[in-house]
Design an enzyme around this catalytic site. Structure first.
Site, PDB file in Angstrom:
ATOM      1  N   CYS A   1      13.646  11.241   7.053  1.00 39.35           N
ATOM      2  CA  CYS A   1      13.568  10.850   8.460  1.00 39.35           C
ATOM      3  C   CYS A   1      14.934  10.956   9.125  1.00 39.35           C
ATOM      4  O   CYS A   1      15.028  11.185  10.319  1.00 39.35           O
ATOM      5  CB  CYS A   1      13.037   9.437   8.567  1.00 39.35           C
ATOM      6  SG  CYS A   1      13.847   8.332   7.424  1.00 39.35           S
TER       7      CYS A   1
ATOM      8  N   LYS B   1       0.891  -1.170   0.000  1.00 42.68           N
ATOM      9  CA  LYS B   1       0.000   0.000   0.000  1.00 42.68           C
ATOM     10  C   LYS B   1       0.921   1.210   0.000  1.00 42.68           C
ATOM     11  O   LYS B   1       1.443   1.606   1.034  1.00 42.68           O
ATOM     12  CB  LYS B   1      -0.882  -0.015   1.253  1.00 42.68           C
ATOM     13  CG  LYS B   1      -2.203   0.741   1.121  1.00 42.68           C
ATOM     14  CD  LYS B   1      -2.077   2.198   0.783  1.00 42.68           C
ATOM     15  CE  LYS B   1      -1.694   3.061   1.966  1.00 42.68           C
ATOM     16  NZ  LYS B   1      -1.408   4.470   1.578  1.00 42.68           N
TER      17      LYS B   1
ATOM     18  N   GLY C   1      -4.419   5.825   3.842  1.00 41.57           N
ATOM     19  CA  GLY C   1      -3.886   5.092   4.985  1.00 41.57           C
ATOM     20  C   GLY C   1      -4.955   4.543   5.917  1.00 41.57           C
ATOM     21  O   GLY C   1      -4.988   3.339   6.191  1.00 41.57           O
ATOM     22  N   PRO C   2      -5.845   5.407   6.400  1.00 40.07           N
ATOM     23  CA  PRO C   2      -6.826   4.915   7.383  1.00 40.07           C
ATOM     24  C   PRO C   2      -7.837   3.921   6.791  1.00 40.07           C
ATOM     25  O   PRO C   2      -8.572   3.292   7.538  1.00 40.07           O
ATOM     26  CB  PRO C   2      -7.542   6.190   7.839  1.00 40.07           C
ATOM     27  CG  PRO C   2      -6.608   7.310   7.481  1.00 40.07           C
ATOM     28  CD  PRO C   2      -5.877   6.864   6.258  1.00 40.07           C
TER      29      PRO C   2
ATOM     30  N   GLU D   1      10.034  16.366  15.110  1.00 40.93           N
ATOM     31  CA  GLU D   1      10.431  16.191  13.715  1.00 40.93           C
ATOM     32  C   GLU D   1       9.667  17.193  12.861  1.00 40.93           C
ATOM     33  O   GLU D   1       8.443  17.272  12.926  1.00 40.93           O
ATOM     34  CB  GLU D   1      10.112  14.772  13.258  1.00 40.93           C
ATOM     35  CG  GLU D   1      10.505  14.549  11.823  1.00 40.93           C
ATOM     36  CD  GLU D   1      10.302  13.112  11.372  1.00 40.93           C
ATOM     37  OE1 GLU D   1       9.183  12.607  11.518  1.00 40.93           O
ATOM     38  OE2 GLU D   1      11.268  12.511  10.889  1.00 40.93           O
TER      39      GLU D   1
ATOM     40  N   GLU E   1       9.748   1.688  10.657  1.00 43.48           N
ATOM     41  CA  GLU E   1      10.778   2.700  10.393  1.00 43.48           C
ATOM     42  C   GLU E   1      10.092   4.046  10.553  1.00 43.48           C
ATOM     43  O   GLU E   1       9.269   4.421   9.716  1.00 43.48           O
ATOM     44  CB  GLU E   1      11.321   2.569   8.965  1.00 43.48           C
ATOM     45  CG  GLU E   1      12.002   1.259   8.651  1.00 43.48           C
ATOM     46  CD  GLU E   1      13.362   1.135   9.297  1.00 43.48           C
ATOM     47  OE1 GLU E   1      13.893   2.147   9.800  1.00 43.48           O
ATOM     48  OE2 GLU E   1      13.892   0.016   9.303  1.00 43.48           O
TER      49      GLU E   1
ATOM     50  N   GLY F   1      -4.763   1.132   4.105  1.00 45.65           N
ATOM     51  CA  GLY F   1      -3.619   0.791   4.958  1.00 45.65           C
ATOM     52  C   GLY F   1      -4.072   0.024   6.189  1.00 45.65           C
ATOM     53  O   GLY F   1      -3.541  -1.038   6.525  1.00 45.65           O
TER      54      GLY F   1
ATOM     55  N   GLY G   1      -4.337   3.602  -2.160  1.00 48.87           N
ATOM     56  CA  GLY G   1      -5.470   4.025  -1.329  1.00 48.87           C
ATOM     57  C   GLY G   1      -5.029   4.849  -0.140  1.00 48.87           C
ATOM     58  O   GLY G   1      -3.835   5.117   0.054  1.00 48.87           O
TER      59      GLY G   1
HETATM   60  P1  NAD Z   1       2.361   8.708   7.468  1.00 49.20           P
HETATM   61  O1  NAD Z   1       2.612   7.950   8.705  1.00 49.20           O
HETATM   62  O2  NAD Z   1       1.269   9.679   7.436  1.00 49.20           O
HETATM   63  O3  NAD Z   1       2.051   7.713   6.251  1.00 49.20           O
HETATM   64  C1  NAD Z   1       2.908   6.659   5.896  1.00 49.20           C
HETATM   65  C2  NAD Z   1       2.103   5.584   5.222  1.00 49.20           C
HETATM   66  O4  NAD Z   1       1.174   5.050   6.158  1.00 49.20           O
HETATM   67  C3  NAD Z   1       1.265   6.061   4.024  1.00 49.20           C
HETATM   68  O5  NAD Z   1       1.241   5.044   3.049  1.00 49.20           O
HETATM   69  C4  NAD Z   1      -0.101   6.232   4.639  1.00 49.20           C
HETATM   70  O6  NAD Z   1      -1.135   6.077   3.713  1.00 49.20           O
HETATM   71  C5  NAD Z   1      -0.132   5.089   5.631  1.00 49.20           C
HETATM   72  N1  NAD Z   1      -1.068   5.279   6.747  1.00 49.20           N
HETATM   73  C6  NAD Z   1      -1.509   6.442   7.303  1.00 49.20           C
HETATM   74  N2  NAD Z   1      -2.391   6.176   8.292  1.00 49.20           N
HETATM   75  C7  NAD Z   1      -2.507   4.832   8.369  1.00 49.20           C
HETATM   76  C8  NAD Z   1      -3.262   3.952   9.197  1.00 49.20           C
HETATM   77  N3  NAD Z   1      -4.076   4.407  10.146  1.00 49.20           N
HETATM   78  N4  NAD Z   1      -3.123   2.631   9.016  1.00 49.20           N
HETATM   79  C9  NAD Z   1      -2.300   2.141   8.071  1.00 49.20           C
HETATM   80  N5  NAD Z   1      -1.567   2.913   7.247  1.00 49.20           N
HETATM   81  C10 NAD Z   1      -1.665   4.249   7.400  1.00 49.20           C
HETATM   82  O7  NAD Z   1       3.746   9.353   7.104  1.00 49.20           O
HETATM   83  P2  NAD Z   1       4.115  10.221   5.834  1.00 49.20           P
HETATM   84  O8  NAD Z   1       3.580  11.588   6.062  1.00 49.20           O
HETATM   85  O9  NAD Z   1       3.769   9.523   4.571  1.00 49.20           O
HETATM   86  O10 NAD Z   1       5.709  10.221   5.911  1.00 49.20           O
HETATM   87  C11 NAD Z   1       6.398  11.086   6.737  1.00 49.20           C
HETATM   88  C12 NAD Z   1       6.858  10.388   7.987  1.00 49.20           C
HETATM   89  O11 NAD Z   1       7.534   9.176   7.676  1.00 49.20           O
HETATM   90  C13 NAD Z   1       7.852  11.192   8.776  1.00 49.20           C
HETATM   91  O12 NAD Z   1       7.481  11.208  10.134  1.00 49.20           O
HETATM   92  C14 NAD Z   1       9.157  10.458   8.605  1.00 49.20           C
HETATM   93  O13 NAD Z   1      10.065  10.582   9.616  1.00 49.20           O
HETATM   94  C15 NAD Z   1       8.737   9.071   8.415  1.00 49.20           C
HETATM   95  N6  NAD Z   1       9.730   8.338   7.624  1.00 49.20           N
HETATM   96  C16 NAD Z   1      10.546   7.435   8.253  1.00 49.20           C
HETATM   97  C17 NAD Z   1      11.516   6.754   7.558  1.00 49.20           C
HETATM   98  C18 NAD Z   1      12.441   5.760   8.219  1.00 49.20           C
HETATM   99  O14 NAD Z   1      13.051   4.977   7.524  1.00 49.20           O
HETATM  100  N7  NAD Z   1      12.572   5.750   9.518  1.00 49.20           N
HETATM  101  C19 NAD Z   1      11.657   6.986   6.210  1.00 49.20           C
HETATM  102  C20 NAD Z   1      10.811   7.916   5.596  1.00 49.20           C
HETATM  103  C21 NAD Z   1       9.839   8.574   6.317  1.00 49.20           C
END
Ligand code: NAD
Length: 463
Positions: A279, A170, A203-204, A371, A245, A207, A201
């Site tokens: 990140c 996803k 996330g909520p 962050e 991650e 995902g 699709g």
């Molecule tokens: P996010 O957590 O909003 O979304 C990440 C993914 O999760 C997306 O595909 C989203 O659709 C999905 N998602 C959102 N809500 C969900 C739910 N309730 N259930 C299941 N899936 C869900 O993050 P973002 O805004 O896409 O990315 C930015 C964040 O990601 C930053 O905080 C960053 O630090 C982190 N990040 C971490 C790493 C790492 O390797 N540690 C790498 C890149 C980004």
């Protein structure tokens, strides 16, 4: 503008179950460039069933054959590299040079590394009177963020496939077009139907359905700590394997023995690359009080070269831009000294932010703790090495770090940092080295052999 209507399930593009769509926006000019289907739990269920059906066959496929398919995937990605780079530029806003080298070149290299690891890794070992088998965990639910659209996908899918797992991906809603190109490359590489599946699709919705699906054995998530915490709890409730991650607030520590200019310029280049949407961005630069003002002056000169729209791209969305601008305003309100950049929009169109440089930042300020995920760099002053260590380790995160200084002293300092990876004197990113976080930056590791073992579990036979 393109309207895509398929999900990649069971080796083919199939119409989505529902009719909702997601608009994909070019963040450089705010124009809608495409629509993709917004997957429903029904789509996720179809994809998980396809992955489950394909699992026994793929798990039993000899590693050499799995390696050959992953090598073909690498080649299919390489053959589309210009299209991938252009797509990353269109949906993420990455400047073309970075889109080619980092966003496209790196994932191709990572896919190649897993073709090699699949062929050479010992999936069986002898320990005393036991034979230990390393077996694929099963069906993987992979959820990825938008910041490195292809790399984040490959860092999960390639090791999972190398291990013998099957996958439902996803991808992030902001960057589904790059993910679709990846699915096309998988198709061309000749994997058996159902080994890899993708549902675009929200996330909520999609995902969450993937995380909660009984047919998923392991959830691998990259994204924010807030969502990661929720996913970890859901996976824990179902006693499912989980890899997270998450976010970071990494420190770049300039020791008194360091050459100041390369340390400052290297820290800035790291913090501002990908518009700070990383990140592992080194957003806190720690300098000894005797060198502090000189370092800030060097940084003020260097940051002028990062012109929005040229060397530095936009943020991915209006919401992300507003969030970052909010942090800049908070920094000013809490008494930090804004040396460069600011909240005003630098260009008429696009989600750009002028890279901000803050001095006189103290460790407790919001901009030193949370962050930001944008082009905002904070310079902090320290008194001595112990003070520097306390500040460097003084957040809830522990993803990355950097140390600049005389080599032995820098290595000794790095050993005491609570971080998953530390670059010393500008040490280059190594795609074979384990990547992941301490503390609230996550659980588990990606890349290289450590990334492969995340997707394996062990069985011991005594004879
Ligand atoms: P996010 O957590 O909003 O979304 C990440 C993914 O999760 C997306 O595909 C989203 O659709 C999905 N998602 C959102 N809500 C969900 C739910 N309730 N259930 C299941 N899936 C869900 O993050 P973002 O805004 O896409 O990315 C930015 C964040 O990601 C930053 O905080 C960053 O630090 C982190 N990040 C971490 C790493 C790492 O390797 N540690 C790498 C890149 C980004």
């Amino acid at each position: 503008m393109k309207n895509h209507d398929g999900m990649y399930i069971g080796g083919a593009w199939r119409p989505a179950a529902g009719t909702d769509t997601i608009a994909v926006v070019n963040p450089a000019d705010e124009q809608v460039i495409a629509h993709v289907p917004a997957g429903t739990p029904e789509d996720v269920d179809a994809a998980v069933r396809a992955a489950r059906a394909a699992f026994p066959g793929w798990a039993a496929t000899p590693p050499a054959e799995r390696a050959a398919r992953i090598a073909a995937l690498r080649d299919a990605m390489a053959a589309r590299k210009d299209e991938i780079a252009a797509t990353v530029t269109a949906e993420l806003g990455a400047p073309p040079k970075a889109a080619q080298a980092v966003h496209t070149g790196l994932p191709i290299a990572v896919a190649g590394s897993y073709a090699e690891l699949a062929a050479t890794y010992a999936f069986e070992e002898r320990v005393g009177s036991s034979t230990v088998l390393l077996e694929p965990v099963g069906v993987v639910g992979a959820i990825t963020p938008w910041n490195y659209p292809l790399h984040q996908i490959v860092a999960k899918v390639a090791p999972a496939l190398a291990a013998g797992c099957t996958v439902v991906l996803k991808p992030a809603e902001y960057t589904p077009l790059t993910a679709r190109l990846f699915a096309g490359a998988v198709h061309e590489a000749g994997f058996p139907a159902g080994v890899f599946n993708m549902v675009t699709g929200l996330g909520p919705v999609a995902g969450q359905a993937l995380v909660e699906h009984d047919g998923v054995d392991l959830v691998s998530f990259t994204g924010s700590t807030a969502v990661g915490r929720r996913i970890g709890a859901l996976a824990g409730g179902a006693v499912k394997r989980v890899a997270l991650e998450l976010g970071g607030k990494s420190a770049s520590v300039v020791l008194p023995g360091a050459e100041l200019a390369p340390a400052v310029e290297g820290s800035l280049a790291n913090a501002l690359s990908n518009s700070g949407q990383r990140c592992s961005a080194l957003t806190r630069v720690l300098v000894h009080r005797d060198q502090y003002e000189e370092a800030v002056a060097l940084a003020a000169d260097a940051i002028a070269a990062y012109r929005p729209g040229d060397r530095i791209g936009p943020l991915v969305s209006a919401a992300q831009r507003d969030r970052v601008v909010g942090y800049i305003e908070k920094g000013v309100a809490e008494g930090a000294r804004l040396v460069a950049g600011g909240p005003a929009a630098p260009l008429e169109r696009g989600y750009y932010v002028s890279p901000a440089l803050f001095a006189d930042v103290t460790p407790g300020m919001t901009i030193a703790q949370e962050e930001i995920f944008g082009p905002v760099v904070s310079f902090l002053r320290y008194e001595d090495e112990e003070d520097a260590l306390r500040i460097a380790n003084g957040t809830v995160y522990g993803l990355a770090g950097a140390v600049w200084g005389e080599r032995e002293a820098a290595v000794a300092f790095a050993r005491r940092m609570e971080a998953g990876q530390v670059d010393i004197n500008g040490g280059r990113f190594n795609p074979l080295a384990p990547f992941g976080g301490y503390k609230q930056s996550g659980i588990g590791r990606e890349l290289g052999v450590h990334g492969l073992t995340e997707y394996l579990h062990t069985k011991s036979l005594q004879f």
